[in-house]
Motif scaffolding. Structure first.
Motif, short mmCIF file in Angstrom:
data_model
loop_
_atom_site.label_atom_id
_atom_site.label_comp_id
_atom_site.label_asym_id
_atom_site.label_seq_id
_atom_site.Cartn_x
_atom_site.Cartn_y
_atom_site.Cartn_z
N MET A 1 0.83 -1.32 -0.13
CA MET A 1 -0.12 -0.05 0.10
C MET A 1 0.92 1.30 0.11
SD MET A 1 -3.16 -0.78 -0.10
CE MET A 1 -4.27 -2.23 -0.02
N HIS A 2 1.89 1.21 0.86
CA HIS A 2 2.73 2.55 0.84
C HIS A 2 3.38 2.86 -0.29
CE1 HIS A 2 3.22 1.97 5.40
NE2 HIS A 2 2.06 2.37 5.12
N ASP A 3 3.88 1.68 -1.14
CA ASP A 3 4.56 1.70 -2.48
C ASP A 3 3.56 2.45 -3.45
OD1 ASP A 3 6.83 0.60 -1.36
OD2 ASP A 3 6.38 -1.44 -2.38
N ASN A 4 2.38 2.16 -3.15
CA ASN A 4 1.16 2.82 -4.17
C ASN A 4 0.58 4.17 -3.64
OD1 ASN A 4 0.73 0.77 -6.72
ND2 ASN A 4 1.05 -0.41 -4.86
N GLY A 5 1.38 4.74 -2.76
CA GLY A 5 0.75 5.89 -2.04
C GLY A 5 -0.37 5.97 -1.10
N VAL A 6 -0.71 4.62 -0.86
CA VAL A 6 -1.54 4.64 0.32
C VAL A 6 -1.26 4.57 1.77
CG1 VAL A 6 -3.50 3.08 1.22
CG2 VAL A 6 -3.15 3.30 -1.35
N HIS A 7 -1.26 5.69 2.54
CA HIS A 7 -0.66 5.80 3.81
C HIS A 7 -1.62 5.86 4.72
CE1 HIS A 7 3.45 6.39 1.97
NE2 HIS A 7 2.86 7.15 1.11
N LYS A 8 -2.65 6.44 4.51
CA LYS A 8 -3.78 6.41 5.52
C LYS A 8 -5.19 5.70 4.93
CE LYS A 8 -1.84 9.09 8.42
NZ LYS A 8 -1.37 8.87 9.66
N ALA A 9 -5.95 5.16 5.86
CA ALA A 9 -7.34 4.56 5.57
C ALA A 9 -8.00 5.11 4.51
CB ALA A 9 -8.04 4.14 6.82
N ASP B 1 -6.89 7.03 2.25
CA ASP B 1 -6.21 6.95 1.00
C ASP B 1 -6.78 5.88 0.39
OD1 ASP B 1 -4.88 9.36 1.64
OD2 ASP B 1 -3.03 8.27 2.30
N LEU B 2 -7.13 4.85 0.84
CA LEU B 2 -7.60 3.47 0.06
C LEU B 2 -9.04 4.00 -0.50
CD1 LEU B 2 -7.13 0.58 -0.37
CD2 LEU B 2 -8.07 -0.03 1.88
N LEU B 3 -9.70 4.54 0.23
CA LEU B 3 -10.99 4.86 -0.28
C LEU B 3 -10.77 5.80 -1.54
CD1 LEU B 3 -13.20 5.64 2.77
CD2 LEU B 3 -12.65 3.38 1.57
N GLN B 4 -9.90 6.15 -1.80
CA GLN B 4 -9.62 7.10 -3.07
C GLN B 4 -9.41 6.32 -4.29
OE1 GLN B 4 -11.02 9.94 -2.22
NE2 GLN B 4 -11.05 9.24 -0.07
N LYS B 5 -8.90 4.96 -3.91
CA LYS B 5 -8.47 4.24 -5.02
C LYS B 5 -9.52 3.55 -5.95
CE LYS B 5 -3.72 4.23 -4.82
NZ LYS B 5 -3.14 4.70 -5.85
N GLU C 1 -11.96 0.95 -7.36
CA GLU C 1 -12.36 -0.18 -7.00
C GLU C 1 -11.82 -1.40 -7.96
OE1 GLU C 1 -16.38 -3.06 -7.00
OE2 GLU C 1 -16.83 -1.05 -6.22
N MET C 2 -11.41 -1.19 -8.91
CA MET C 2 -10.60 -2.01 -9.85
C MET C 2 -9.43 -2.37 -9.38
SD MET C 2 -12.69 -3.50 -11.99
CE MET C 2 -11.54 -4.30 -13.08
N TRP C 3 -8.70 -1.26 -8.90
CA TRP C 3 -7.38 -1.22 -8.51
C TRP C 3 -7.52 -2.01 -7.03
CZ3 TRP C 3 -5.11 -0.11 -3.76
CH2 TRP C 3 -3.51 -0.06 -3.86
N VAL C 4 -8.32 -1.77 -6.10
CA VAL C 4 -8.60 -2.69 -4.83
C VAL C 4 -8.71 -4.11 -5.23
CG1 VAL C 4 -9.94 -2.53 -2.81
CG2 VAL C 4 -9.46 -0.43 -3.78
N ARG C 5 -9.63 -4.44 -6.27
CA ARG C 5 -10.00 -5.84 -6.52
C ARG C 5 -8.69 -6.41 -6.85
NH1 ARG C 5 -14.64 -8.74 -7.44
NH2 ARG C 5 -16.02 -6.66 -7.24
N LYS C 6 -7.96 -6.00 -7.81
CA LYS C 6 -6.77 -6.50 -8.33
C LYS C 6 -5.51 -6.82 -7.21
CE LYS C 6 -3.17 -5.65 -11.82
NZ LYS C 6 -2.40 -4.70 -12.86
N VAL C 7 -5.40 -5.79 -6.43
CA VAL C 7 -4.49 -5.92 -5.38
C VAL C 7 -4.70 -6.81 -4.11
CG1 VAL C 7 -3.01 -4.60 -3.53
CG2 VAL C 7 -3.43 -3.91 -5.94
N MET C 8 -6.06 -6.80 -3.83
CA MET C 8 -6.60 -7.22 -2.65
C MET C 8 -7.62 -8.29 -2.76
SD MET C 8 -6.85 -3.81 -0.06
CE MET C 8 -7.33 -4.78 1.25
N GLY C 9 -8.20 -8.58 -4.05
CA GLY C 9 -9.39 -9.30 -4.27
C GLY C 9 -10.69 -8.94 -3.75
N ILE C 10 -11.77 -9.88 -3.58
CA ILE C 10 -13.04 -9.43 -3.05
C ILE C 10 -12.77 -8.91 -1.73
CG2 ILE C 10 -13.53 -11.69 -2.48
CD1 ILE C 10 -15.76 -9.23 -3.85
#
Length: 423
Positions: free
Chosen positions: A194-202, A204-208, A210-219
């Protein structure tokens, strides 16, 4: 709304119920064999003692600052946990025990009750009756409950042990404060990604996307971001029945004598049998394993396990003891320094639904009266007061730092089987 009831520094808080003079002093609880720190009081944390710190490395610091250290007392922790659970669940219709020191409460349908004040009442009741301090986080989802609870513990002076995330503004502020690595379900490796992709706070994850989240973390990741948004994805879970029982221990000192290792392994088998009878089940499979110390590169390494399927399901200490002894003979090798061993029983059937092999002698029913009498006497007079001849009666945890107060506690209380994980 859900609420997460989380006991503060739980093991240390339990120690303080035995000895009130520990209040306000630095206290740590040690793991099996008094090896590592598994619980710290706030005062101990302030001294810089980390979680999982090897006790021998901090001896001087303990002595310098008068840090009180105690052996783990799992019977006490289970007993106090059951007290907290009993009090908390009496306030709601549905709950989920998540671990020994955490449970979720379901406030669905509590439309005409001020949930914040209601939870303060729960907190005070637990403190009054169980003498255990708790923090309660309230939110629309279980993941946000974890966030609210973390805020309570981080800033105890700002809240009366209870914090509620009940508006979009509060949720946004909390997620912008929370490090991504502290989000429930984000492990150390995933946090690095997550840090490598600029996600440092919770937040930040919501700004990504959904397709990126699904690819990195799955369902799992999609469910997580919905939970962080306040959209419920995780319902309360009923406790699942145990699929296996394991009694395993690391020895305080490496053992080379065959009879010493055998006695420990047979004792583990007896404890498995007792737990089977507590839940009124029988097992059809028994496994015994032994292993040397993998960190001692100067010594020969050996580990092995053997399993046997029983002709008839049983929970008799006598029958399981015979099987354990047979498997031990098959797995033990001379010339090694053994550090750990254990017994695992699985493939359970209810005690009253046993299917008997017609071609094998079944002695389970002959042993049952003796086993029940032995269990009843141990319940009345204390653990291992009545035992099989192969058992030494010495504790298997290697706990040296016990107290007379604890011995009195064991004698004066009865204990139920734990139905949660010891985190």
């Amino acid at each position: 709304m859900y609420a997460l009831v989380d006991c503060n520094n739980f093991f240390v808080s339990c120690e303080r119920t035995l000895d009130p003079t520990l209040e306000g002093k630095p206290v740590v609880v040690l793991s099996n064999n008094d090896g590592c720190v598994v619980s710290r009081s706030k005062e101990a944390k302030d001294l810089g003692i980390p979680m999982a710190a090897p006790a021998f490395k901090y001896k001087e610091l303990f002595k310098e600052h008068d840090v009180r250290s105690f052996s783990a007392k799992f019977e006490l922790y289970n007993f106090k946990s059951q007290q907290v659970i009993s009090i908390a669940k009496s306030y709601v219709l549905d709950h989920e025990v998540y671990s020994i020191d955490e449970l979720f409460l379901d406030f669905t349908g509590f439309k005409y009750i001020n949930i914040h004040e209601y939870c303060i009442e729960i907190k005070n009741k637990i403190r009054e009756e169980a003498n255990i301090p708790v923090s309660i986080g309230i939110a629309p989802t279980k993941t946000l409950c974890k966030v609210a609870n973390r805020i309570v513990k981080k800033y105890p002076e700002n809240f009366d042990g209870v914090f509620i995330l009940d508006s979009p503004d509060k949720i946004e502020k909390a997620l912008k404060w929370l490090d991504i690595g502290d989000v429930w379900g984000i492990g150390r490796r995933l946090a690095i990604k997550m840090h490598d992709n600029g996600v440092h706070k919770a937040w930040d994850l919501l700004q990504k996307p959904e397709m990126w989240v699904r690819k990195v973390m799955g369902i799992h990741g999609v469910r997580m971001i919905n939970e962080l948004k306040g959209i419920r994805q995780l319902e309360l879970d009923a406790p699942s029945p145990k699929k296996s029982i394991a009694v395993t221990r690391s020895f305080m000192e490496m053992l080379t004598d065959k009879k010493d290792v055998r006695e420990r392994v047979e004792t583990f088998g007896m404890y498995c049998s007792e737990r089977l009878r507590k839940q009124n089940t029988c097992c059809k499979m028994v496994t015994v394993f032994v292993q040397t110390n993998r960190f001692r590169k100067d010594l020969p390494e050996y580990k092995n396990a053997v399993t046997k399927i029983l002709p008839n399901p049983t929970n008799s200490s006598i029958l399981i003891g015979r099987v354990v002894n047979e498997l031990f003979e098959a797995v033990f090798r001379e010339g090694f320094h053994y550090k750990k061993a254990g017994v695992i029983v699985n493939d359970f059937v209810p005690e009253d639904q046993r299917l008997i092999n017609l071609f094998e002698e079944d002695t389970q029913n002959q042993h049952l009266p003796v086993m029940k009498a032995m269990d009843a006497m141990n319940k009345k007079f204390g653990k291992d007061k009545v035992r099989l001849g192969s058992m030494s009666g010495e504790n298997t945890y290697g706990r040296k730092q016990l107290s007379p107060e604890y011995e009195a506690f064991l004698k004066n209380n009865t204990f139920t089987e734990a139905n949660f994980r010891f985190h």
